[in-house]
Design a protein around this motif. Structure first.
Motif, PDB file in Angstrom:
ATOM      1  N   LEU A 133       0.806  -1.222   0.000  1.00 31.04           N
ATOM      2  CA  LEU A 133       0.000   0.000   0.000  1.00 31.04           C
ATOM      3  C   LEU A 133       0.840   1.274   0.000  1.00 31.04           C
ATOM      4  O   LEU A 133       0.294   2.379  -0.097  1.00 31.04           O
ATOM      5  CB  LEU A 133      -0.923   0.003   1.224  1.00 31.04           C
ATOM      6  CG  LEU A 133      -1.938  -1.142   1.299  1.00 31.04           C
ATOM      7  CD1 LEU A 133      -2.685  -1.104   2.625  1.00 31.04           C
ATOM      8  CD2 LEU A 133      -2.918  -1.080   0.136  1.00 31.04           C
ATOM      9  N   SER A 134       2.164   1.119   0.140  1.00 35.01           N
ATOM     10  CA  SER A 134       3.087   2.263   0.159  1.00 35.01           C
ATOM     11  C   SER A 134       2.729   3.268   1.248  1.00 35.01           C
ATOM     12  O   SER A 134       2.725   4.493   1.039  1.00 35.01           O
ATOM     13  CB  SER A 134       3.107   2.965  -1.210  1.00 35.01           C
ATOM     14  OG  SER A 134       3.536   2.078  -2.215  1.00 35.01           O
ATOM     15  N   THR A 135       2.412   2.757   2.422  1.00 34.87           N
ATOM     16  CA  THR A 135       2.106   3.614   3.566  1.00 34.87           C
ATOM     17  C   THR A 135       2.454   2.891   4.858  1.00 34.87           C
ATOM     18  O   THR A 135       2.356   1.663   4.936  1.00 34.87           O
ATOM     19  CB  THR A 135       0.620   4.027   3.592  1.00 34.87           C
ATOM     20  OG1 THR A 135       0.385   4.845   4.749  1.00 34.87           O
ATOM     21  CG2 THR A 135      -0.291   2.811   3.659  1.00 34.87           C
ATOM     22  N   LYS A 136       2.864   3.660   5.862  1.00 31.63           N
ATOM     23  CA  LYS A 136       3.164   3.095   7.186  1.00 31.63           C
ATOM     24  C   LYS A 136       1.945   3.131   8.096  1.00 31.63           C
ATOM     25  O   LYS A 136       1.872   2.407   9.088  1.00 31.63           O
ATOM     26  CB  LYS A 136       4.306   3.889   7.847  1.00 31.63           C
ATOM     27  CG  LYS A 136       5.631   3.846   7.102  1.00 31.63           C
ATOM     28  CD  LYS A 136       6.280   2.482   7.204  1.00 31.63           C
ATOM     29  CE  LYS A 136       7.647   2.458   6.548  1.00 31.63           C
ATOM     30  NZ  LYS A 136       8.284   1.124   6.619  1.00 31.63           N
ATOM     31  N   ASP A 137       0.990   4.009   7.758  1.00 32.00           N
ATOM     32  CA  ASP A 137      -0.169   4.248   8.613  1.00 32.00           C
ATOM     33  C   ASP A 137      -1.231   3.180   8.374  1.00 32.00           C
ATOM     34  O   ASP A 137      -2.112   3.338   7.523  1.00 32.00           O
ATOM     35  CB  ASP A 137      -0.731   5.646   8.343  1.00 32.00           C
ATOM     36  CG  ASP A 137      -1.846   6.002   9.306  1.00 32.00           C
ATOM     37  OD1 ASP A 137      -1.959   5.339  10.348  1.00 32.00           O
ATOM     38  OD2 ASP A 137      -2.610   6.946   9.008  1.00 32.00           O
ATOM     39  N   ILE A 138      -1.138   2.086   9.124  1.00 28.63           N
ATOM     40  CA  ILE A 138      -2.055   0.961   8.954  1.00 28.63           C
ATOM     41  C   ILE A 138      -2.606   0.533  10.310  1.00 28.63           C
ATOM     42  O   ILE A 138      -1.877   0.472  11.301  1.00 28.63           O
ATOM     43  CB  ILE A 138      -1.345  -0.236   8.287  1.00 28.63           C
ATOM     44  CG1 ILE A 138      -1.035   0.073   6.822  1.00 28.63           C
ATOM     45  CG2 ILE A 138      -2.187  -1.501   8.382  1.00 28.63           C
ATOM     46  CD1 ILE A 138      -0.264  -1.035   6.128  1.00 28.63           C
ATOM     47  N   THR A 139      -3.890   0.247  10.342  1.00 29.39           N
ATOM     48  CA  THR A 139      -4.505  -0.399  11.500  1.00 29.39           C
ATOM     49  C   THR A 139      -4.896  -1.808  11.076  1.00 29.39           C
ATOM     50  O   THR A 139      -5.609  -1.988  10.082  1.00 29.39           O
ATOM     51  CB  THR A 139      -5.756   0.361  11.978  1.00 29.39           C
ATOM     52  OG1 THR A 139      -5.379   1.674  12.399  1.00 29.39           O
ATOM     53  CG2 THR A 139      -6.423  -0.364  13.142  1.00 29.39           C
TER      54      THR A 139
END
Length: 352
Positions: A133-139
């Protein structure tokens, strides 16, 4: 989420060291009986040879297990393992890990393991999802099978927010469980069900910190509900391991996000239910892990295509592929979508 997906394999061809030892012992008993019957029965010799051949095969497999890190061996599919089938029984199966987008119920990642539990997979799935997803912000939402202090620590270090249900500690009927003791972070102690304080009695260099209140336990009228009477220790002790603070952080996150956590089951049931019932794949059709990974990838690709069709429609999906793929792949996708459309129209005609 995870599912122990069952290939078409019989449990009779899956062996552990314990089952092999029992089979060898049983054959030894049968051989003794046949040896005593040799003089009376001409057929006993053939039966004896068959048993000795089977015993040699079992002994060879047992030696393979003893000389490896594996706990099971399957003669039909060497990569599969005996696992809980979530129905109170066991099946020879694979453990399929899948990560699902909560907004559109699309599978963003999947992989296959042959470990019977999900321990250690939370951080791995989180890292893969971040890359995709190319993002660190994951829940990430996961059931109690993923609850592991060390793995939760790795997940937090990735910058992921894990919402994971805690495993209930084992408890005997009528006895206090660990959940009945409240941790007090401000003074690093525990409060017992009788409102007594358990403080740390172990030294600072101990790997596991021990908490107790020997004096309070000695005179407590409820001590029979707290610890085994007549045992080595005359008091209740609580052991806090090195991952305690990490698990405490995860537990507090879970308590604040219970409503969010409840959608986890809806997501997993929707995906695997669709693959098993709508796509018609209740079992795997191939053997060995490499082939299973290929089949699972195709299954989730088929599910995702049908899901996208339901969300944006055939026309928009075809337009997207024409703009973003080469002509060969575009034609392949178009054929699939046309087949899907014709099949759906036929189903509609049948309903009418």
């Amino acid at each position: 989420m995870a599912l122990n997906y069952v290939p078409i394999i019989t449990k009779k061809r899956n062996f552990s060291a314990n089952s092999l030892s029992k089979k060898i012992a049983h054959i030894d008993e049968q051989i003794s009986e046949y040896l005593s019957a040799l003089d009376r029965n001409d057929h006993a010799k053939d039966d004896l040879q068959m048993l000795e051949s089977r015993k040699a095969s079992y002994q060879e497999m047992l030696e393979q297990l003893n000389n490896s890190d594996e706990t099971q061996i399957s003669t039909t599919d060497p990569d599969s393992r005996l696992m809980d089938n979530k129905k109170g029984g066991l099946d020879v199966a694979y453990n399929i890990q899948a990560t699902v987008d909560a907004k559109n119920s699309l599978v963003i990642d999947q992989y296959v393991i042959n470990a019977p539990t999900d321990q250690g997979e939370l951080s791995r799935a989180s890292a893969r999802s971040q890359e995709i997803l190319s993002t660190k912000d994951i829940t990430i939402l996961a059931d109690k099978g993923y609850y592991n202090g060390q793995d939760l620590g790795k997940t937090f270090s990735l910058g992921v927010t894990p919402i994971v249900s805690r495993q209930n500690p084992p408890v005997r009927k009528g006895m206090y469980s660990l959940n009945d003791f409240i941790y007090n972070e401000e003074n690093d102690s525990f409060t017992c069900p009788q409102n007594k304080l358990l403080t740390r009695i172990s030294n600072d260099t101990s790997k596991h910190q021990v908490y107790a209140n020997k004096e309070a336990c000695r005179s407590c009228p409820y001590k029979s509900q707290c610890f085994k009477q007549g045992g080595k220790h005359k008091y209740r002790k609580i052991i806090k391991d090195i991952h305690f603070k990490t698990m405490l952080k995860a537990d507090r996150l879970f308590e604040t996000a219970k409503e969010l956590y409840h959608i986890r089951q809806e997501l997993s049931e929707h995906v695997f239910g669709s693959i098993k019932r709508q796509l018609g794949f209740p079992q795997l059709n191939v053997r060995t892990k490499l082939k299973v990974e290929g089949e699972v990838s195709l299954l989730f690709l088929g599910y995702n295509l049908k899901r996208v069709i339901n969300i944006i429609g055939n026309t928009e999906l075809v337009r997207y592929f024409k703009e973003h793929t080469n002509s060969v792949l575009s034609k392949t996708i178009t054929v699939f979508l046309n087949f899907h459309r014709i099949k759906r129209e036929n189903q509609m005609l049948l309903v009418r």
